[in-house]
Write a protein that holds these residues in place. Structure first.
Motif, PDB file in Angstrom:
ATOM      1  N   GLU A 448       0.826  -1.203   0.000  1.00  0.00           N
ATOM      2  CA  GLU A 448       0.000   0.000   0.000  1.00  0.00           C
ATOM      3  C   GLU A 448       0.870   1.267   0.000  1.00  0.00           C
ATOM      4  OE1 GLU A 448      -3.020  -0.085  -0.670  1.00  0.00           O
ATOM      5  OE2 GLU A 448      -3.365  -2.221  -0.350  1.00  0.00           O
ATOM      6  N   THR A 449       1.975   1.237   0.746  1.00  0.00           N
ATOM      7  CA  THR A 449       2.869   2.398   0.787  1.00  0.00           C
ATOM      8  C   THR A 449       3.486   2.639  -0.579  1.00  0.00           C
ATOM      9  OG1 THR A 449       3.394   1.931   3.096  1.00  0.00           O
ATOM     10  CG2 THR A 449       4.879   3.408   1.915  1.00  0.00           C
ATOM     11  N   LEU A 450       3.952   1.578  -1.242  1.00  0.00           N
ATOM     12  CA  LEU A 450       4.532   1.713  -2.579  1.00  0.00           C
ATOM     13  C   LEU A 450       3.499   2.236  -3.566  1.00  0.00           C
ATOM     14  CD1 LEU A 450       6.869   1.295  -4.542  1.00  0.00           C
ATOM     15  CD2 LEU A 450       6.154  -1.093  -4.790  1.00  0.00           C
ATOM     16  N   TYR A 453       3.130   5.985  -3.141  1.00  0.00           N
ATOM     17  CA  TYR A 453       4.264   6.713  -3.709  1.00  0.00           C
ATOM     18  C   TYR A 453       4.112   6.881  -5.222  1.00  0.00           C
ATOM     19  CZ  TYR A 453       6.908   6.113   0.663  1.00  0.00           C
ATOM     20  OH  TYR A 453       7.339   6.160   1.966  1.00  0.00           O
ATOM     21  N   LEU A 454       3.678   5.806  -5.888  1.00  0.00           N
ATOM     22  CA  LEU A 454       3.601   5.825  -7.349  1.00  0.00           C
ATOM     23  C   LEU A 454       2.456   6.686  -7.868  1.00  0.00           C
ATOM     24  CD1 LEU A 454       4.387   2.076  -8.116  1.00  0.00           C
ATOM     25  CD2 LEU A 454       5.865   4.052  -8.511  1.00  0.00           C
ATOM     26  N   GLU A 455       1.477   6.953  -7.001  1.00  0.00           N
ATOM     27  CA  GLU A 455       0.340   7.750  -7.436  1.00  0.00           C
ATOM     28  C   GLU A 455       0.507   9.240  -7.106  1.00  0.00           C
ATOM     29  OE1 GLU A 455      -3.156   5.987  -5.819  1.00  0.00           O
ATOM     30  OE2 GLU A 455      -2.993   4.156  -7.027  1.00  0.00           O
ATOM     31  N   ARG A 456       1.624   9.602  -6.473  1.00  0.00           N
ATOM     32  CA  ARG A 456       1.857  11.009  -6.150  1.00  0.00           C
ATOM     33  C   ARG A 456       2.262  11.799  -7.394  1.00  0.00           C
ATOM     34  NH1 ARG A 456       5.501  11.052  -0.606  1.00  0.00           N
ATOM     35  NH2 ARG A 456       3.984  10.021   0.770  1.00  0.00           N
ATOM     36  N   ASP A 465      13.371  12.906  -3.529  1.00  0.00           N
ATOM     37  CA  ASP A 465      12.766  12.232  -2.380  1.00  0.00           C
ATOM     38  C   ASP A 465      11.889  11.067  -2.820  1.00  0.00           C
ATOM     39  OD1 ASP A 465      12.026  12.037   0.462  1.00  0.00           O
ATOM     40  OD2 ASP A 465      10.057  12.687  -0.240  1.00  0.00           O
ATOM     41  N   ILE A 466      11.075  11.277  -3.867  1.00  0.00           N
ATOM     42  CA  ILE A 466      10.188  10.230  -4.373  1.00  0.00           C
ATOM     43  C   ILE A 466      11.005   9.046  -4.892  1.00  0.00           C
ATOM     44  CG2 ILE A 466       8.635   9.637  -6.281  1.00  0.00           C
ATOM     45  CD1 ILE A 466       7.149  10.944  -4.108  1.00  0.00           C
TER      46      ILE A 466
END
Length: 475
Positions: A448-450, A453-456, A465-466
């Motif tokens: 879920e965390t990954l 990140y990919l949808e930011r 940072d990303i």
């Protein structure tokens, strides 16, 4: 999780469920875990075959047999198909069994002892032969047949074979057109007698498909519109990847489903497809009319029920299922609590509700990850745009590939999580299950965390940072 899987293999079968239903909770981890097999051999040897490769493989098999038996190639192909393209089994039966029976069982004429047709076709004085299908007479050069001796006109043969191929979808198992004759038509005869190129192509496809379907070392790629097959050296529960990119389990043909064994996945799919859980819901939320047994769901507060079945119209009490009429009498015992009867009814109802709730817990999470996996596949398009955008921020094409790799890993995690809920549903409730669920929770959290990140949105300010966070997480 690697260190725990060996202990799963030694666990008891079943699950201490409220229903004690062995069909629902039969887990017995009696196959070696996949990762143990991967340790034995780093590579699972296989190759992708195109249609041309498959045809060549067929020809090679036929040539191998003919180098020993020296039979007509068409006869050899029918024999190989009869033995599911198992060359060793064919040769073993040929040399060990009665030769005449060997060919008869395969529905071919013994090439070393061709029989004479008892009822020879009538040849009138004019020299013409009569076709027993259309009852017309033709010159001998317009009549043909198989080794069994039955002869018909070429036009009737063509129509017969076209019907068998196009309408019935037969390839390897087209029998002689004569009544009660089970000799199979060989491919040379089909090619010669079928005039339509479209029918010939369909026949060749049927022959090729039958070869792959019969051969345990071959399996078609299940991806839509893919015409390739995978060839292995031995059958095993392992993932294979077609040249089209699709990854599937060679043993069962389903999408790769680690950590679930094929037999457990098959049981799960059947459970999801049939109406067993619908029946559980009906049993947990409805009752039957005590007079006609029609299923009734209560939709109001009143306990006076009237059966809606037009031929019944029975009045009864929803609580005790007794007739409604005596409920106003002082002697009736509907309000009196019978400990044994009430406990039995309550336990039965609770078992059904508990079984349904447990199934829905795992099913909903299984379906949720399946749906998320579909969305993650769509993520490739937006990631491609981000990669192009990042290249405009002075990053090379190679440097932005981490995003595509991250989506690849995200999809793999979603698929694995999806099948972990099937795996957990069939596990016995013990310490091993608790360890498994802890590992499952960690993978769920990281996935879920990954995904977040990919949808930011990626900007020049948060680019570094990303990238760092995405790389750390997918590692």
């Amino acid at each position: 999780m690697d260190s725990d899987e060996e202990s799963f293999g030694k666990s008891d079968s079943g699950h201490n469920s409220p229903t004690d239903d062995e069909d629902d909770f039969p887990m017995e981890m009696d196959q070696p875990p996949v990762k143990e097999k991967a340790m034995e051999t780093d590579e699972y040897p296989y190759e992708t075959l195109t249609t041309e490769n498959i045809v060549q493989t067929m020809i090679d098999c036929i040539d191998d047999i003919n180098s020993v038996l020296n039979l007509p190639k068409t006869t050899t192909r029918i024999l190989l198909n009869h033995f599911k393209w198992d060359k060793e089994k064919l040769l073993e039966r040929y040399f060990e069994s009665n030769q005449e029976k060997f060919f008869r069982d395969a529905h071919v004429v013994n090439p070393f002892n061709k029989p004479k047709l008892k009822n020879k076709p009538k040849v009138p004085s004019s020299g013409l032969e009569e076709c027993e299908i259309c009852l017309s007479t033709f010159p001998p050069n317009m009549m043909t047949g198989l080794e069994c001796g039955h002869r018909f006109c070429t036009n009737c043969w063509g129509e017969y074979l076209t019907t068998k191929i196009m309408e019935e979808g037969l390839g390897q198992t087209i029998a002689c057109a004569a009544h009660n004759c089970d000799i199979l038509v060989d491919d040379v005869t089909v090619t010669k007698l079928v005039p339509d190129l479209r029918v010939k192509v369909k026949y060749q496809l049927l022959i090729t498909n039958s070869f792959v379907e019969c051969n345990r070392l071959l399996r078609w790629c299940p991806s839509v519109d893919c015409t390739c097959a995978i060839k292995v050296q031995y059958v095993e529960y392992r993932p294979v990847q077609c040249r089209c990119g699709h990854i599937f389990c060679f043993q069962c043909g389903e999408n790769w489903h680690d950590p679930v064994q094929c037999r457990i996945l098959k049981k799960w799919i059947k459970k999801c497809d049939d109406d067993s859980e619908t029946s559980n819901w009906i049993a947990a939320n409805t009752k039957e009319c005590p007079n006609c047994n029609v299923t009734i769901e209560k939709n109001g507060g009143c306990n006076h029920m009237v059966c809606k079945n037009q031929s019944c119209k029975y009045d009864f009490c929803w609580v005790c299922l007794g007739p409604w009429e005596p409920h106003g009498s002082s002697w009736y015992n509907c309000n009196r609590y019978d400990e044994d009867e009430a406990k039995a009814a309550r336990d039965a109802q609770e078992r059904l509700r508990s079984s349904l709730a447990r199934y829905l817990h795992y099913y909903n999470r299984y379906m949720n990850h399946m749906q998320s996996l579909k969305f993650e596949h769509k993520l490739y398009a937006s990631v491609k745009e981000k990669m192009e955008e990042m290249q405009q921020h002075n990053m090379s094409w190679i440097e932005v590939q981490f995003l595509k790799k991250a989506v690849d890993i995200l999809c793999q995690c979603r698929q694995t999580l999806m099948y972990t809920y099937v795996f957990a549903y069939y596990l016995k409730k013990n310490n091993q299950l608790l360890i498994f669920e802890d590992n499952q929770k960690d993978l769920e959290s990281a996935t879920e965390t990954l995904s977040e990140y990919l949808e930011r949105d990626i900007t020049s300010e948060n680019l570094a940072d990303i990238k760092q966070k995405v790389q750390d997480k997918y590692r």
